[in-house]
Design a protein around this motif. Sequence first.
Motif, PDB file in Angstrom:
ATOM      1  N   SER A  70       0.823  -1.215   0.000  1.00 16.66           N
ATOM      2  CA  SER A  70       0.000   0.000   0.000  1.00 16.66           C
ATOM      3  C   SER A  70       0.855   1.261   0.000  1.00 16.66           C
ATOM      4  O   SER A  70       0.589   2.211  -0.749  1.00 16.66           O
ATOM      5  N   LEU A  71       1.888   1.278   0.837  1.00 19.43           N
ATOM      6  CA  LEU A  71       2.731   2.473   0.957  1.00 19.43           C
ATOM      7  C   LEU A  71       3.577   2.705  -0.295  1.00 19.43           C
ATOM      8  O   LEU A  71       3.901   3.844  -0.622  1.00 19.43           O
ATOM      9  N   LYS A  72       3.922   1.644  -0.974  1.00 16.69           N
ATOM     10  CA  LYS A  72       4.717   1.795  -2.193  1.00 16.69           C
ATOM     11  C   LYS A  72       3.900   2.358  -3.356  1.00 16.69           C
ATOM     12  O   LYS A  72       4.462   2.732  -4.387  1.00 16.69           O
ATOM     13  N   GLU A  73       2.576   2.408  -3.176  1.00 17.32           N
ATOM     14  CA  GLU A  73       1.721   3.014  -4.199  1.00 17.32           C
ATOM     15  C   GLU A  73       1.762   4.543  -4.133  1.00 17.32           C
ATOM     16  O   GLU A  73       1.332   5.217  -5.067  1.00 17.32           O
ATOM     17  N   VAL A  74       2.269   5.085  -3.037  1.00 18.13           N
ATOM     18  CA  VAL A  74       2.352   6.542  -2.886  1.00 18.13           C
ATOM     19  C   VAL A  74       3.424   7.075  -3.832  1.00 18.13           C
ATOM     20  O   VAL A  74       4.582   6.637  -3.772  1.00 18.13           O
TER      21      VAL A  74
ATOM     22  N   THR B 157     -14.615  -2.123   1.089  1.00 15.07           N
ATOM     23  CA  THR B 157     -14.695  -1.528  -0.242  1.00 15.07           C
ATOM     24  C   THR B 157     -15.387  -0.177  -0.205  1.00 15.07           C
ATOM     25  O   THR B 157     -14.933   0.794  -0.826  1.00 15.07           O
ATOM     26  N   THR B 158     -16.494  -0.095   0.540  1.00 16.31           N
ATOM     27  CA  THR B 158     -17.248   1.161   0.642  1.00 16.31           C
ATOM     28  C   THR B 158     -16.422   2.259   1.295  1.00 16.31           C
ATOM     29  O   THR B 158     -16.358   3.392   0.810  1.00 16.31           O
TER      30      THR B 158
ATOM     31  N   PRO C 101      -1.447   8.892   5.281  1.00 12.74           N
ATOM     32  CA  PRO C 101      -2.657   9.536   4.742  1.00 12.74           C
ATOM     33  C   PRO C 101      -2.862   9.279   3.251  1.00 12.74           C
ATOM     34  O   PRO C 101      -3.990   9.058   2.801  1.00 12.74           O
ATOM     35  N   GLU C 102      -1.780   9.299   2.461  1.00 14.53           N
ATOM     36  CA  GLU C 102      -1.905   9.104   1.019  1.00 14.53           C
ATOM     37  C   GLU C 102      -2.323   7.671   0.675  1.00 14.53           C
ATOM     38  O   GLU C 102      -2.958   7.428  -0.351  1.00 14.53           O
ATOM     39  N   ALA C 103      -1.966   6.720   1.535  1.00 20.25           N
ATOM     40  CA  ALA C 103      -2.256   5.309   1.255  1.00 20.25           C
ATOM     41  C   ALA C 103      -3.466   4.787   2.022  1.00 20.25           C
ATOM     42  O   ALA C 103      -3.708   3.581   2.044  1.00 20.25           O
ATOM     43  N   LYS C 104      -4.237   5.686   2.641  1.00 17.89           N
ATOM     44  CA  LYS C 104      -5.302   5.246   3.551  1.00 17.89           C
ATOM     45  C   LYS C 104      -6.349   4.362   2.880  1.00 17.89           C
ATOM     46  O   LYS C 104      -6.822   3.385   3.475  1.00 17.89           O
ATOM     47  N   ALA C 105      -6.726   4.664   1.636  1.00 16.63           N
ATOM     48  CA  ALA C 105      -7.736   3.841   0.959  1.00 16.63           C
ATOM     49  C   ALA C 105      -7.218   2.426   0.747  1.00 16.63           C
ATOM     50  O   ALA C 105      -7.925   1.439   1.006  1.00 16.63           O
ATOM     51  N   SER C 106      -5.992   2.326   0.272  1.00 18.71           N
ATOM     52  CA  SER C 106      -5.386   1.017   0.054  1.00 18.71           C
ATOM     53  C   SER C 106      -5.185   0.265   1.370  1.00 18.71           C
ATOM     54  O   SER C 106      -5.358  -0.956   1.438  1.00 18.71           O
ATOM     55  N   LEU C 107      -4.838   0.996   2.424  1.00 25.75           N
ATOM     56  CA  LEU C 107      -4.653   0.376   3.735  1.00 25.75           C
ATOM     57  C   LEU C 107      -5.971  -0.189   4.271  1.00 25.75           C
ATOM     58  O   LEU C 107      -5.976  -1.258   4.897  1.00 25.75           O
ATOM     59  N   ILE C 108      -7.064   0.521   4.034  1.00 27.75           N
ATOM     60  CA  ILE C 108      -8.377   0.037   4.480  1.00 27.75           C
ATOM     61  C   ILE C 108      -8.738  -1.260   3.763  1.00 27.75           C
ATOM     62  O   ILE C 108      -9.227  -2.224   4.383  1.00 27.75           O
TER      63      ILE C 108
END
Length: 228
Positions: free
Chosen positions: A123-127, A220-221, A152-159
Motif C-alpha cells: 500500500s505504501l509503495k503506491e504513494v 470496499t465502501t 494519509p496518502e495510502a489510507k484507501a489502500s490500507l483500508i
Amino acid sequence: MGFDSSLLFQATFWIDSFRLVIPATGETLYMVLASTVLAYLLGLPLGIILVITSPGHIMPNPWVERTLGTVINILRSAPFIILLVALIPFTKSIIGSSIGTTAAIVPLVISAAPFVARVVESSLKEVPYGVIEAALSMGASPQQIIQKVLLPEAKASLILGVAITTISVIGYTAMAGAVGGGGLGDLAIQYGYNRFRTDIMIITVVILVVIVQIIQSLGTTLARKLTH
C-alpha cells in the motif's frame, strides 16, 4: 397431535442448534477482532520499516530491509496448521494453555502479522515518490513523512488491506478449530463432522460467508469514500 409433536420437535431442534451456533459465532468474532488488531500493531510498523529502508527511499538500509524481509517471508511461508502446532509451547508459556479461544489468538497473530507487513508495504509503495520528495524539500523529518504523507496518502489502500487481512484471519480461525481453538471451525468439526450434523455444517458455512461479505463490503465502501 402428531402435527403438534412435529412442530415441537422442529422448534426444539432449531433452538438447540442456535444455542451451539451463537456462542461459537461470538468466539470467532472475538478471535478475528483481537487477532487482527494485534497483528496490525505488529505488522504496520514492520511494513513501514520495509518501505522506508528500501533503496532510494527516505531511510535506505539494505541490511535491515533484507533481514526483515527474509524473516517475514519465512513466517509467511509456514502453513498455518503447522505453525499452530509448533507454537503450542510458546502459546502455553504466555496464556497458560494451548487450547481455547484466547490461546488460538497467539498463533493467529504470529501468522497474520507478516501478512499485514507485506500488505502495508504494498500500500505504501503506491504513494508517488514525488509527493515524498516535495515533503523532503520542505524540511519534513522521516517521522513527519510517515505520519503526514505515507499513511494519509495510502489510507484507501490500507483500508482494503485491513479487509483482506480480516478475511484471511477468519479462514485461519476455522483451521484453529481443528485443534480445539473454539469458534465456528471447532463447532463444524465437533458437531457437524464428528456427529454427522449436516445442518450445523451448513449453518456455520453460511455464517462465515455472511461475515466475509459484510467485511468486504464495508472495506470496499470505506476505501471508495476515502478515495473520493
